[in-house]
Design a protein around this motif. Sequence first.
Motif, PDB file in Angstrom:
ATOM      1  N   PHE A 209      -6.207  -7.363  -4.882  1.00 23.16           N
ATOM      2  CA  PHE A 209      -5.492  -6.700  -5.968  1.00 23.16           C
ATOM      3  C   PHE A 209      -5.199  -7.706  -7.066  1.00 23.16           C
ATOM      4  CE2 PHE A 209      -4.834  -4.329  -2.149  1.00 23.16           C
ATOM      5  CZ  PHE A 209      -4.957  -3.013  -2.559  1.00 23.16           C
TER       6      PHE A 209
ATOM      7  N   HIS B 100      -1.670   6.790   0.913  1.00 22.00           N
ATOM      8  CA  HIS B 100      -2.362   6.768  -0.373  1.00 22.00           C
ATOM      9  C   HIS B 100      -3.578   7.686  -0.368  1.00 22.00           C
ATOM     10  CE1 HIS B 100      -0.573   3.299  -2.730  1.00 22.00           C
ATOM     11  NE2 HIS B 100       0.153   3.352  -1.644  1.00 22.00           N
TER      12      HIS B 100
ATOM     13  N   SER C 189     -11.127  -1.078   0.591  1.00 19.51           N
ATOM     14  CA  SER C 189     -11.089  -1.041   2.051  1.00 19.51           C
ATOM     15  C   SER C 189     -12.461  -0.953   2.709  1.00 19.51           C
ATOM     16  CB  SER C 189     -10.238   0.147   2.514  1.00 19.51           C
ATOM     17  OG  SER C 189     -10.776   1.356   1.996  1.00 19.51           O
TER      18      SER C 189
ATOM     19  N   HIS D  74      -8.822   1.213  -2.486  1.00 16.12           N
ATOM     20  CA  HIS D  74      -8.056   0.008  -2.210  1.00 16.12           C
ATOM     21  C   HIS D  74      -8.920  -1.094  -1.611  1.00 16.12           C
ATOM     22  CE1 HIS D  74      -4.713   2.333  -3.399  1.00 16.12           C
ATOM     23  NE2 HIS D  74      -4.586   3.009  -2.285  1.00 16.12           N
TER      24      HIS D  74
ATOM     25  N   LEU E  32      -2.490   1.154  -9.901  1.00 19.24           N
ATOM     26  CA  LEU E  32      -1.505   1.686  -8.975  1.00 19.24           C
ATOM     27  C   LEU E  32      -0.112   1.703  -9.618  1.00 19.24           C
ATOM     28  CD1 LEU E  32      -2.588  -0.182  -5.721  1.00 19.24           C
ATOM     29  CD2 LEU E  32      -3.241   2.103  -6.489  1.00 19.24           C
TER      30      LEU E  32
ATOM     31  N   LEU F 137       2.476   0.751   0.046  1.00 17.94           N
ATOM     32  CA  LEU F 137       1.780  -0.007  -0.981  1.00 17.94           C
ATOM     33  C   LEU F 137       2.131  -1.489  -0.888  1.00 17.94           C
ATOM     34  CD1 LEU F 137       0.029  -0.189  -3.503  1.00 17.94           C
ATOM     35  CD2 LEU F 137       2.049   0.398  -4.857  1.00 17.94           C
TER      36      LEU F 137
ATOM     37  N   GLY G  97      -7.925   1.753   5.117  1.00 17.84           N
ATOM     38  CA  GLY G  97      -7.109   2.201   3.993  1.00 17.84           C
ATOM     39  C   GLY G  97      -5.762   2.736   4.428  1.00 17.84           C
TER      40      GLY G  97
ATOM     41  N   TRP H  23       0.468  -2.969   2.205  1.00 13.33           N
ATOM     42  CA  TRP H  23      -0.989  -3.076   2.095  1.00 13.33           C
ATOM     43  C   TRP H  23      -1.390  -4.190   1.131  1.00 13.33           C
ATOM     44  CZ3 TRP H  23      -4.906  -1.329   4.870  1.00 13.33           C
ATOM     45  CH2 TRP H  23      -6.188  -1.375   4.347  1.00 13.33           C
ATOM     46  N   THR H  24      -0.739  -4.264  -0.019  1.00 14.19           N
ATOM     47  CA  THR H  24      -1.097  -5.307  -0.981  1.00 14.19           C
ATOM     48  C   THR H  24      -0.665  -6.688  -0.486  1.00 14.19           C
ATOM     49  OG1 THR H  24       0.939  -4.849  -2.198  1.00 14.19           O
ATOM     50  CG2 THR H  24      -1.055  -3.765  -2.961  1.00 14.19           C
TER      51      THR H  24
END
Length: 313
Positions: free
Chosen positions: A193, A50, A25, A23, A204, A182, A46, A185-186
């Motif tokens: 992303f 996930h 990270s 991701h 994903l 998710l 992260g 985080w996004t």
Amino acid sequence: MTSWSATETGVLAGAAARAPSVHHSRPWALEPGDGVVDLVERPDAGPPLHDPTGRDRMISCGAALANLELAVQALGYRPASALFPEPARPGLVARVRTDGRRDATAREVERYSAIFRRRSYRAPFSLHPVPAGALRSLVDAAGAPGAGLRVVHGLAEFTTLADLFGTAAKTLREDRAYQRELVAWTGRFPERFEEVSTPPWTGLVTGRTTVPDRITLTERLRAETMAVLVTEGDTRADHLRAGMALQRGWLAAITDGLAGSVLTQPLRLPEVRAGLVERLRLSGYPQLILRFGYPVTATPATPVAALARPGEG
């Protein structure tokens, strides 16, 4: 050598920063010293759901380590790496020291340059098949003690991937805690992303992901070249070696004009990992799946006949 210069430190940091990571990270930190550079894990990097076991995080550190070794070579030194050199400090995952002066080979320079061209390619590939020589070069580069690439062949094996990817996508799509994390985080790092709502074999899985039927998914997978990276064990050291093998193979692929991306999310489900081992008859533990081919905007720069010669690792 007594210490890194500011320029050399920048070269090392720049190479590590371009490694693929879970991701995006970058779950590592560098600690340069006198003729050494330590790679330290950042366990807080992260989203935890996930990567509940930290396997992807350690694979990411392994990819950064492969880049560090290439950067040391590009600077004109012979690298010598020790994995987990201090048992009392488990977060110190690797120490790279210089072992004398040595000019980088043409291949090392080429692969160091590829570090800065590497991108995760998530679109369908072109119809140009990957030549046998380029495939051997990728597999050889990823081969290392305890790790290797297992290329997927034939309708039965691609059907196996379709079955397992479909199962994983449906499970993750319905996992509410996973989906909440998710989204959070996004939303926190939207620039990292390109598009989260991607098909389950390229990115994903969100709550909006549509999972193709078995036949459609199998045919889409068969249009790509895919390989499973397998390790002999399933320890943190094995995960680190998997990351190193991944990055070495990926950089070799780039020098042959290929593009690629990595799948790890389906493997967070134990039943998917077990299914791969059983149905593909793997000789070890699957750590990730690599897909590669020629990007749709490019054609092979070298004639296929020339690329078909045996590749060197």
